[in-house]
Design a protein around this motif. Structure first.
Motif, PDB file in Angstrom:
ATOM      1  N   SER A   3     -11.334   6.504   0.781  1.00 60.82           N
ATOM      2  CA  SER A   3     -11.283   5.055   0.610  1.00 60.82           C
ATOM      3  C   SER A   3     -12.556   4.393   1.097  1.00 60.82           C
ATOM      4  N   VAL A  16      -5.041   1.404  -2.672  1.00 66.18           N
ATOM      5  CA  VAL A  16      -4.127   2.530  -2.469  1.00 66.18           C
ATOM      6  C   VAL A  16      -3.431   2.813  -3.799  1.00 66.18           C
ATOM      7  N   HIS A  26       6.463   5.358  -3.471  1.00 66.52           N
ATOM      8  CA  HIS A  26       5.527   6.230  -2.763  1.00 66.52           C
ATOM      9  C   HIS A  26       4.153   5.582  -2.753  1.00 66.52           C
ATOM     10  N   ILE A  27       3.477   5.733  -1.631  1.00 66.04           N
ATOM     11  CA  ILE A  27       2.144   5.163  -1.447  1.00 66.04           C
ATOM     12  C   ILE A  27       1.207   6.295  -1.059  1.00 66.04           C
ATOM     13  N   TYR A  28       0.030   6.305  -1.676  1.00 63.73           N
ATOM     14  CA  TYR A  28      -1.018   7.223  -1.233  1.00 63.73           C
ATOM     15  C   TYR A  28      -2.206   6.385  -0.795  1.00 63.73           C
ATOM     16  N   PRO A  30      -5.847   6.864   0.377  1.00 60.19           N
ATOM     17  CA  PRO A  30      -6.948   7.815   0.576  1.00 60.19           C
ATOM     18  C   PRO A  30      -7.711   7.470   1.850  1.00 60.19           C
ATOM     19  N   PRO A  73       1.506  15.452   6.066  1.00 62.53           N
ATOM     20  CA  PRO A  73       1.219  14.658   4.861  1.00 62.53           C
ATOM     21  C   PRO A  73       1.242  13.146   5.113  1.00 62.53           C
ATOM     22  N   GLU A  76      -1.857  12.100   6.676  1.00 61.50           N
ATOM     23  CA  GLU A  76      -2.939  12.210   5.695  1.00 61.50           C
ATOM     24  C   GLU A  76      -2.874  11.124   4.621  1.00 61.50           C
ATOM     25  N   GLY A  77      -1.901  10.195   4.720  1.00 60.97           N
ATOM     26  CA  GLY A  77      -1.855   9.063   3.811  1.00 60.97           C
ATOM     27  C   GLY A  77      -0.765   9.077   2.760  1.00 60.97           C
ATOM     28  N   TRP A  78       0.132  10.072   2.772  1.00 68.45           N
ATOM     29  CA  TRP A  78       1.235  10.150   1.809  1.00 68.45           C
ATOM     30  C   TRP A  78       2.473   9.525   2.445  1.00 68.45           C
ATOM     31  N   THR A  80       6.227   7.348   2.069  1.00 68.96           N
ATOM     32  CA  THR A  80       7.360   6.894   1.265  1.00 68.96           C
ATOM     33  C   THR A  80       7.875   5.619   1.913  1.00 68.96           C
TER      34      THR A  80
END
Length: 122
Positions: A3, A16, A26-28, A30, A73, A76-78, A80
């Protein structure tokens, strides 16, 4: 993907990824090298924007707030949205304060190796 290069014009905001899979959102997020998510807060952006001098520490418009991920996870940015099972601390259970807002703002608290914590909003 980091990011670091995906900042929007204000350094308070970055892009994101968001996806609805089944009944979950779900949100990722980076992250840059050395960053870890240590806290997540979801607020009603639309309601908060209507309040002059809104104080985010009041948690008045907070849908969900958690900290200290127990799963790699998540750190690391994963993420829910509303799932507190992967965190040591739940300050506000999803939906216990307000219902799921139409316009959700996500605040991530990040731990940056060698630099302490910082806050970035989306």
């Amino acid at each position: 993907m980091a990011s670091c290069g995906v900042l929007l014009p204000s350094h308070d905001y970055y892009a994101v990824g968001v996806a609805r899979i089944g009944d979950r959102i779900h949100i990722y997020a980076p992250l840059c090298d050395g960053e870890q998510v240590v806290g997540v807060e979801a607020i009603d952006n639309q309601a908060a924007a209507k309040v002059p001098d809104f104080d985010p520490t009041s948690m008045r418009f907070t849908y969900w707030k958690v900290a200290d991920p127990t799963e790699a996870p998540i750190a690391e940015g994963w993420i829910t949205l509303g799932d507190s099972s992967g965190y040591r601390t739940t300050t506000i259970e999803a939906g216990s304060n307000i219902g799921l807002p139409e316009f959700v703002g996500i605040t991530l608290r990040l731990n940056v190796k060698g630099g302490g914590s910082t806050r970035w909003r989306t």
